[in-house]
Design a protein around this motif. Structure first.
Motif, PDB file in Angstrom:
ATOM      1  N   TRP A  23       0.797  -1.359   0.090  1.00 36.89           N
ATOM      2  CA  TRP A  23      -0.044   0.040   0.049  1.00 36.89           C
ATOM      3  C   TRP A  23       0.826   1.388  -0.120  1.00 36.89           C
ATOM      4  N   TYR A  24       1.993   1.233   0.718  1.00 38.20           N
ATOM      5  CA  TYR A  24       2.680   2.524   0.878  1.00 38.20           C
ATOM      6  C   TYR A  24       3.402   2.578  -0.561  1.00 38.20           C
ATOM      7  N   LYS A  25       3.850   1.459  -1.348  1.00 40.62           N
ATOM      8  CA  LYS A  25       4.219   1.623  -2.693  1.00 40.62           C
ATOM      9  C   LYS A  25       3.307   2.320  -3.699  1.00 40.62           C
ATOM     10  N   VAL A  26       2.261   1.702  -3.532  1.00 39.96           N
ATOM     11  CA  VAL A  26       1.040   2.104  -4.426  1.00 39.96           C
ATOM     12  C   VAL A  26       0.661   3.887  -3.997  1.00 39.96           C
ATOM     13  N   LEU A  27       0.327   4.133  -2.912  1.00 42.11           N
ATOM     14  CA  LEU A  27      -0.041   5.267  -2.680  1.00 42.11           C
ATOM     15  C   LEU A  27       0.973   6.420  -2.812  1.00 42.11           C
ATOM     16  N   THR A  28       2.225   6.023  -2.199  1.00 47.96           N
ATOM     17  CA  THR A  28       3.409   6.856  -2.545  1.00 47.96           C
ATOM     18  C   THR A  28       3.534   7.250  -3.613  1.00 47.96           C
ATOM     19  N   LEU A  29       3.609   6.518  -4.745  1.00 48.93           N
ATOM     20  CA  LEU A  29       3.940   6.669  -6.194  1.00 48.93           C
ATOM     21  C   LEU A  29       2.728   7.542  -6.843  1.00 48.93           C
ATOM     22  N   ILE A  30       1.624   7.171  -6.380  1.00 49.36           N
ATOM     23  CA  ILE A  30       0.261   7.609  -7.212  1.00 49.36           C
ATOM     24  C   ILE A  30       0.296   9.282  -6.639  1.00 49.36           C
ATOM     25  N   THR A  31       0.534   9.402  -5.352  1.00 49.10           N
ATOM     26  CA  THR A  31       0.348  10.937  -4.733  1.00 49.10           C
ATOM     27  C   THR A  31       1.625  11.618  -5.350  1.00 49.10           C
ATOM     28  N   TRP A  32       2.751  11.100  -5.532  1.00 49.06           N
ATOM     29  CA  TRP A  32       3.978  11.835  -5.722  1.00 49.06           C
ATOM     30  C   TRP A  32       3.728  12.235  -7.165  1.00 49.06           C
ATOM     31  N   LEU A  33       3.295  11.315  -8.042  1.00 47.47           N
ATOM     32  CA  LEU A  33       3.154  11.702  -9.406  1.00 47.47           C
ATOM     33  C   LEU A  33       2.047  12.866  -9.848  1.00 47.47           C
ATOM     34  N   LEU A  34       0.885  12.927  -8.581  1.00 44.87           N
ATOM     35  CA  LEU A  34      -0.152  13.853  -8.572  1.00 44.87           C
ATOM     36  C   LEU A  34       0.447  15.210  -8.308  1.00 44.87           C
ATOM     37  N   SER A  35       1.403  15.048  -7.333  1.00 43.88           N
ATOM     38  CA  SER A  35       2.082  16.359  -7.077  1.00 43.88           C
ATOM     39  C   SER A  35       2.940  16.800  -8.111  1.00 43.88           C
ATOM     40  N   VAL A  36       3.647  15.966  -8.618  1.00 43.23           N
ATOM     41  CA  VAL A  36       4.662  16.393  -9.833  1.00 43.23           C
ATOM     42  C   VAL A  36       3.737  17.065 -10.846  1.00 43.23           C
ATOM     43  N   VAL A  37       2.858  16.335 -11.325  1.00 40.72           N
ATOM     44  CA  VAL A  37       2.207  16.730 -12.500  1.00 40.72           C
ATOM     45  C   VAL A  37       1.162  17.951 -12.432  1.00 40.72           C
ATOM     46  N   VAL A  38       0.991  18.201 -11.370  1.00 42.21           N
ATOM     47  CA  VAL A  38      -0.069  19.452 -10.976  1.00 42.21           C
ATOM     48  C   VAL A  38       1.075  20.516 -10.908  1.00 42.21           C
ATOM     49  N   ASN A 102      11.843  -0.137   5.436  1.00 36.58           N
ATOM     50  CA  ASN A 102      11.325   0.068   6.904  1.00 36.58           C
ATOM     51  C   ASN A 102      11.435   1.519   7.249  1.00 36.58           C
ATOM     52  N   ALA A 103      12.539   2.106   6.817  1.00 40.18           N
ATOM     53  CA  ALA A 103      13.010   3.604   7.003  1.00 40.18           C
ATOM     54  C   ALA A 103      11.989   4.403   6.145  1.00 40.18           C
ATOM     55  N   ALA A 104      11.911   4.024   5.029  1.00 42.46           N
ATOM     56  CA  ALA A 104      11.044   4.545   3.873  1.00 42.46           C
ATOM     57  C   ALA A 104       9.498   4.586   4.433  1.00 42.46           C
ATOM     58  N   CYS A 105       8.952   3.485   4.849  1.00 39.98           N
ATOM     59  CA  CYS A 105       7.585   3.233   5.107  1.00 39.98           C
ATOM     60  C   CYS A 105       7.420   3.837   6.268  1.00 39.98           C
ATOM     61  N   SER A 106       8.322   4.208   7.310  1.00 36.78           N
ATOM     62  CA  SER A 106       8.034   5.073   8.793  1.00 36.78           C
ATOM     63  C   SER A 106       7.683   6.248   8.467  1.00 36.78           C
ATOM     64  N   VAL A 107       8.219   7.151   7.262  1.00 37.05           N
ATOM     65  CA  VAL A 107       7.634   8.248   6.944  1.00 37.05           C
ATOM     66  C   VAL A 107       6.567   8.376   5.961  1.00 37.05           C
ATOM     67  N   GLY A 108       6.063   7.396   5.386  1.00 37.27           N
ATOM     68  CA  GLY A 108       5.507   7.121   4.283  1.00 37.27           C
ATOM     69  C   GLY A 108       4.045   7.851   4.332  1.00 37.27           C
ATOM     70  N   SER A 109       3.233   7.578   5.480  1.00 39.25           N
ATOM     71  CA  SER A 109       2.207   8.368   5.758  1.00 39.25           C
ATOM     72  C   SER A 109       2.077   9.753   5.892  1.00 39.25           C
ATOM     73  N   HIS A 110       3.109  10.218   6.245  1.00 39.09           N
ATOM     74  CA  HIS A 110       3.264  11.700   6.395  1.00 39.09           C
ATOM     75  C   HIS A 110       3.513  12.280   5.061  1.00 39.09           C
ATOM     76  N   PHE A 111       4.176  11.436   4.261  1.00 42.77           N
ATOM     77  CA  PHE A 111       4.815  11.822   2.758  1.00 42.77           C
ATOM     78  C   PHE A 111       3.609  11.885   2.028  1.00 42.77           C
ATOM     79  N   ILE A 112       2.537  11.008   2.145  1.00 41.13           N
ATOM     80  CA  ILE A 112       1.485  10.634   1.257  1.00 41.13           C
ATOM     81  C   ILE A 112       0.683  11.947   1.493  1.00 41.13           C
ATOM     82  N   VAL A 113       0.535  12.468   2.736  1.00 38.25           N
ATOM     83  CA  VAL A 113      -0.479  13.591   3.020  1.00 38.25           C
ATOM     84  C   VAL A 113       0.155  14.937   2.720  1.00 38.25           C
ATOM     85  N   ASN A 114       1.424  14.968   2.690  1.00 36.56           N
ATOM     86  CA  ASN A 114       2.275  16.099   2.240  1.00 36.56           C
ATOM     87  C   ASN A 114       1.941  16.181   0.488  1.00 36.56           C
ATOM     88  N   ASN A 115       1.983  15.191  -0.357  1.00 36.87           N
ATOM     89  CA  ASN A 115       1.927  15.288  -1.592  1.00 36.87           C
ATOM     90  C   ASN A 115       0.445  15.609  -1.733  1.00 36.87           C
TER      91      ASN A 115
END
Length: 292
Positions: A23-38, A102-115
């Motif tokens: 889930w972190y992989k999917v949501l992080t990649l999708i929200t990052w692309l959304l942030s970049v594209v817009v 694990n290090a990437a996942c530990s900040v993943g939720s906040h990073f998704i919200v940021n995006n």
């Protein structure tokens, strides 16, 4: 409480299940692309859903000059580099090393919200909804601040800079940038006086992280954004204090960043200790006792 901890996406965990990693992989990649594209789209194109008060990101910056107007070139370079670093962060989620995942996942939720909040901010900013854009910036500032103080010991370049300090430094400066535009009569003498005062908060904010956490990534990010502010104010009005203050802040932060970064890269200690390192040293000293 254990059930709540398991369901809470922002809870601090030492490891993550295979399902949550997917889930972190999917949501992080999708929200990052959304942030970049817009961001890229509205840097080049204006919104098409309306005739008035619409513009590209930098058209808004130019149309509403204030004491916190930024230079388009420097700020765009900042975001290009940050997006590329974030792509490197995302690659950590697909690493074969468990500790990296694990290090990437530990900040993943906040990073998704940021995006998501960054996406919404851009959508509002280019449509001149500056008050609501400011609300989202403040929410993201709270989100990223919480992330910083709960997860400040991750690898600097692969996780901390792209997912934590880089977005946090931008959000802090953007609060002033958008806030100055939001205020009525933002080009008046009173507004310029307040801008000359509040600009020093960038220095204080940067010094806090450099002195107490020896975080050269925050120092460097804020020095670049201060340079963007200084160049924009110089080109806007040569006879003014704002650009002098901005360049002074940039110089102080950059010098202190180098003072902290060089020993860190060389594997030595900086001239002063940081809270993060003292906490790590305490944990290291307790480890043998715990093992016993």
């Amino acid at each position: 409480m254990d059930r709540f901890h398991q369901l809470n996406p922002f809870a601090k965990r030492e490891s993550h299940s295979a399902r949550s990693i997917v889930w972190y992989k999917v949501l992080t990649l999708i929200t990052w692309l959304l942030s970049v594209v817009v961001t890229v789209y509205y840097t080049l194109e204006r919104p098409q859903d309306g005739k008035y008060h619409r513009g590209t990101i930098w058209h808004q910056n130019h149309r509403h000059p204030s004491g916190f107007s930024l230079n388009p070139v420097i700020t765009s370079i900042y975001w290009i580099v940050l997006f590329l670093l974030q792509l490197g962060y995302i690659s950590q989620l697909f690493s074969s090393k468990t500790e990296s995942v694990n290090a990437a996942c530990s900040v993943g939720s906040h990073f998704i919200v940021n995006n998501l909040l960054h996406f919404a901010f851009v959508m509002l900013f280019v449509r001149s909804h500056f008050v609501w854009a400011e609300v989202l910036l403040l929410l993201n500032f709270a989100n990223l601040t919480s992330l910083y103080f709960r997860h400040s010991a991750h690898p600097r370049l692969s996780v901390h800079l792209p997912a934590v300090s880089g977005p946090l430094a931008w959000t802090f400066v953007a609060i002033y940038w958008n806030g100055a535009i939001m205020v009525p009569h933002h080009n008046s003498l009173v507004a310029r006086v307040f801008a000359n005062i509040f600009v020093w908060s960038i220095l204080g904010y940067g010094l806090f992280f450099i002195v107490f956490y020896r975080d050269y990534t925050m120092g460097f990010a804020l020095s670049v954004l201060s340079a963007s502010l200084g160049v924009a104010q110089f080109l806007r009005q040569i006879v003014a204090l704002q650009w002098i203050f901005a360049f002074t802040i940039m110089a102080v932060l950059f010098v202190l960043t180098v003072v902290v970064a060089l020993p860190a890269w060389a594997g030595r200690q900086a001239p002063w200790g940081g809270r993060a390192e003292r906490r790590q040293q305490t944990d290291a000293e307790r480890a043998p006792l715990l093992n016993e």
